[in-house]
Design a protein around this motif. Structure first.
Motif, mmCIF file in Angstrom:
data_model
loop_
_atom_site.group_PDB
_atom_site.id
_atom_site.type_symbol
_atom_site.label_atom_id
_atom_site.label_comp_id
_atom_site.label_asym_id
_atom_site.label_seq_id
_atom_site.Cartn_x
_atom_site.Cartn_y
_atom_site.Cartn_z
ATOM 1 N N ILE A 195 0.817 -1.215 0.000
ATOM 2 C CA ILE A 195 0.000 0.000 0.000
ATOM 3 C C ILE A 195 0.853 1.268 0.000
ATOM 4 N N SER A 196 1.727 1.414 0.976
ATOM 5 C CA SER A 196 2.530 2.637 1.087
ATOM 6 C C SER A 196 3.326 2.989 -0.160
ATOM 7 N N PRO A 197 3.884 2.014 -0.889
ATOM 8 C CA PRO A 197 4.629 2.379 -2.097
ATOM 9 C C PRO A 197 3.803 3.151 -3.120
ATOM 10 N N HIS A 198 2.491 3.013 -3.071
ATOM 11 C CA HIS A 198 1.629 3.710 -4.027
ATOM 12 C C HIS A 198 1.081 5.023 -3.466
ATOM 13 N N LEU A 199 1.327 5.258 -2.187
ATOM 14 C CA LEU A 199 0.874 6.496 -1.552
ATOM 15 C C LEU A 199 2.034 7.430 -1.214
ATOM 16 N N TRP A 204 -3.993 -2.936 -5.000
ATOM 17 C CA TRP A 204 -4.149 -1.681 -4.274
ATOM 18 C C TRP A 204 -3.678 -0.487 -5.087
ATOM 19 N N ALA A 205 -2.714 -0.689 -5.948
ATOM 20 C CA ALA A 205 -2.276 0.398 -6.825
ATOM 21 C C ALA A 205 -3.433 0.878 -7.692
ATOM 22 N N LYS A 206 -4.195 -0.072 -8.207
ATOM 23 C CA LYS A 206 -5.338 0.279 -9.049
ATOM 24 C C LYS A 206 -6.433 0.978 -8.249
ATOM 25 N N VAL A 207 -6.732 0.463 -7.045
ATOM 26 C CA VAL A 207 -7.758 1.090 -6.212
ATOM 27 C C VAL A 207 -7.353 2.525 -5.864
ATOM 28 N N ILE A 208 -6.098 2.714 -5.506
ATOM 29 C CA ILE A 208 -5.600 4.041 -5.136
ATOM 30 C C ILE A 208 -5.666 4.992 -6.318
ATOM 31 N N GLN A 209 -5.250 4.509 -7.480
ATOM 32 C CA GLN A 209 -5.251 5.359 -8.667
ATOM 33 C C GLN A 209 -6.670 5.670 -9.129
ATOM 34 N N ASP A 210 -7.511 4.651 -9.208
ATOM 35 C CA ASP A 210 -8.869 4.847 -9.713
ATOM 36 C C ASP A 210 -9.696 5.763 -8.828
ATOM 37 N N HIS A 257 -8.351 8.072 -6.744
ATOM 38 C CA HIS A 257 -7.583 9.298 -6.466
ATOM 39 C C HIS A 257 -7.319 9.467 -4.976
ATOM 40 N N ILE A 258 -6.900 8.365 -4.344
ATOM 41 C CA ILE A 258 -6.655 8.376 -2.901
ATOM 42 C C ILE A 258 -5.269 8.915 -2.609
ATOM 43 N N THR A 259 -5.202 9.850 -1.679
ATOM 44 C CA THR A 259 -3.929 10.407 -1.220
ATOM 45 C C THR A 259 -3.909 10.413 0.305
ATOM 46 N N LEU A 260 -2.782 10.761 0.867
ATOM 47 C CA LEU A 260 -2.666 10.850 2.330
ATOM 48 C C LEU A 260 -3.097 12.203 2.856
ATOM 49 N N ASP A 261 -3.395 13.136 1.983
ATOM 50 C CA ASP A 261 -3.790 14.488 2.418
ATOM 51 C C ASP A 261 -5.235 14.507 2.888
#
Length: 329
Positions: free
Chosen positions: A104-108, A317-323, A325-329
Motif C-alpha cells: 500500500i505505502s509504495p503507491h501512496l 491496491w495500486a489500481k484502487v488508489i489510482q482509480d 484518487h486516494i492520497t494521504l492528504d
C-alpha cells in the motif's frame, strides 16, 4: 575449559546477548550463533507487534536462539521498514510487517526510503486478518445486497468511517463502493475505535473493522455485521458470509503478516528461516493465540509464493488508489 554458550529460548523484550565459547568462535559455528533482531515497524502492543511476539516465541524454539522484537514505529511503518532494508543480509535482522508497508505505502508515498520489490528477501507469509463490514442499526439493511440497493436508491446519502486516508479501512471501502457501483462519503477518524459511537447512533453508516474489535459490538446488539472480507468464510466468524458470496464476486481483502530479510540473504538461510516460520505456524498454541488477535495462520508456503502474493496485492491496491484518487492528504 571453554566457556559455555547459553541457549536463549523464548521471546524477550529487551536486548539479548549470546555468549559464544572461544571454541565456537574459533570454529566459526553455524547460523544462528546469536540472537536475531526482528524489526516490527509499528508500535508496541499494536496488532502487528502482538502477532510478531506470538510467532517469534515459537520460531526461537525452532532455531535455538532468541528472536528479539525491536519496535521501530513511525510514518505508517515505513521508518522501521527502511531501517530493515539497510541492515546486513546475514540472517541476524528480520522484518515482521504487513501489507501496509509493501503493498500500500509504495503507491501512496512515492519518495519512500526503500524499494518494496527490490530491497528485501521474502521469507514467509505468516497470517491474514480479515475485516468485517459493520453497519448502523439505523439502516434498514441486513445483507450486502440490501445495503447496495439502499445506497443506489439514496445516492450520496450514505457515509462511511475509516481510520484515516490511505488506510486499509479506506481502501476496503473504496474498492467495495467501486465494485458495487455506489457513491459513499468518506468520514476519516484517527482510529476505528473512535468511530464506533457515531456508527451506533447513526451519524456514520458503515465501517470495515477488525473482527476482534467489531464483533463484540455486534454481539451486544449495538451494531450489525453483514459480511467478512476474506475470500473464504473465516473461522473467526463462521456465521458470516463473505462479501464475495453476498453479491460482489471476486471481492476479497485481508491484511497479511509476513517476514522479510534484507536483500541478498543466502538461499540456504532463506530456506531455513522459512521452514522455522512454517513449522511455528502449525503449532496449536500459535493458531489459538493468533485467533484471539483476529488473525488466521497462513498455509505453509515458499518464499516465492509469498513474493507472488505480495506482488498481486500490490497491483490490486495500486489500481484502487489510482482509480479513486486516494492520497494521504
Amino acid at each position: 575449559m571453554p566457556g559455555r554458550r547459553p541457549l536463549l529460548a523464548g521471546l524477550v523484550a529487551g536486548t539479548a546477548l549470546a555468549v559464544l565459547s572461544p571454541f565456537a568462535a574459533a570454529q566459526g559455528g553455524q547460523w544462528p550463533e546469536r540472537a536475531i533482531r526482528v524489526i516490527v515497524p509499528f508500535p508496541p502492543s499494536g496488532a502487528t507487534d502482538l502477532v510478531a511476539r506470538v510467532v517469534a516465541q515459537k520460531v526461537s524454539q525452532e532455531l535455538g536462539q532468541s528472536l528479539v522484537i525491536d519496535n521501530r514505529p513511525g510514518a505508517g511503518g515505513t521508518i522501521g521498514t527502511a531501517e530493515a532494508a539497510k541492515a546486513s543480509a546475514d540472517g541476524y535482522t528480520l522484518l515482521f510487517t504487513t501489507s501496509s508497508t509493501h503493498a500500500i505505502s509504495p503507491h501512496l508515498m512515492p519518495k519512500l526510503a526503500y524499494r518494496a520489490d527490490k530491497d528485501f528477501t521474502p521469507i514467509a507469509h505468516v497470517a491474514d486478518a480479515a475485516s468485517v463490514l459493520l453497519v448502523t442499526n439505523a439502516l434498514p439493511v441486513k445483507t450486502v445486497q440490501e445495503l447496495i440497493s439502499y445506497a443506489k436508491a439514496n445516492p450520496g446519502k450514505l457515509n462511511y468511517a475509516t481510520s484515516g486516508n490511505g488506510t486499509i479501512v479506506h481502501l476496503n471501502t473504496a474498492a467495495f463502493a467501486a465494485q458495487a457501483g455506489i457513491t459513499l462519503t468518506h468520514v476519516p477518524y484517527k482510529g476505528t475505535a473512535q468511530s464506533i459511537s457515531d456508527l451506533a447512533t447513526g451519524q456514520v453508516h458503515m465501517l470495515f473493522d477488525s473482527i476482534p474489535t467489531g464483533m463484540p459490538h455486534v454481539a451486544s446488539g449495538r451494531l450489525r455485521a453483514l459480511a467478512v472480507t476474506s475470500a473464504e468464510r473465516t473461522q473467526l466468524a463462521p456465521q458470516l458470509p463473505t462479501v464475495a458470496e453476498s453479491g460482489l464476486p471476486g471481492y476479497a481483502s485481508v491484511t497479511w503478516f509476513g517476514v522479510y530479510a534484507p536483500a541478498g540473504l543466502k538461499p540456504e538461510l532463506t530456506a531455513k528461516i522459512n521452514a522455522a516460520f512454517n513449522k511455528a505456524m502449525q503449532n496449536p498454541e500459535v493458531i489459538a493465540s493468533l485467533a484471539k488477535l483476529g488473525a488466521e495462520v497462513a498455509k505453509p508456503g515458499t518464499p516465492a509464493q509469498f513474493a507472488d502474493l505480495v506482488k498481486a496485492d500490490s497491483a490490486r491496491w495500486a489500481k484502487v488508489i489510482q482509480d479513486n484518487h486516494i492520497t494521504l492528504d
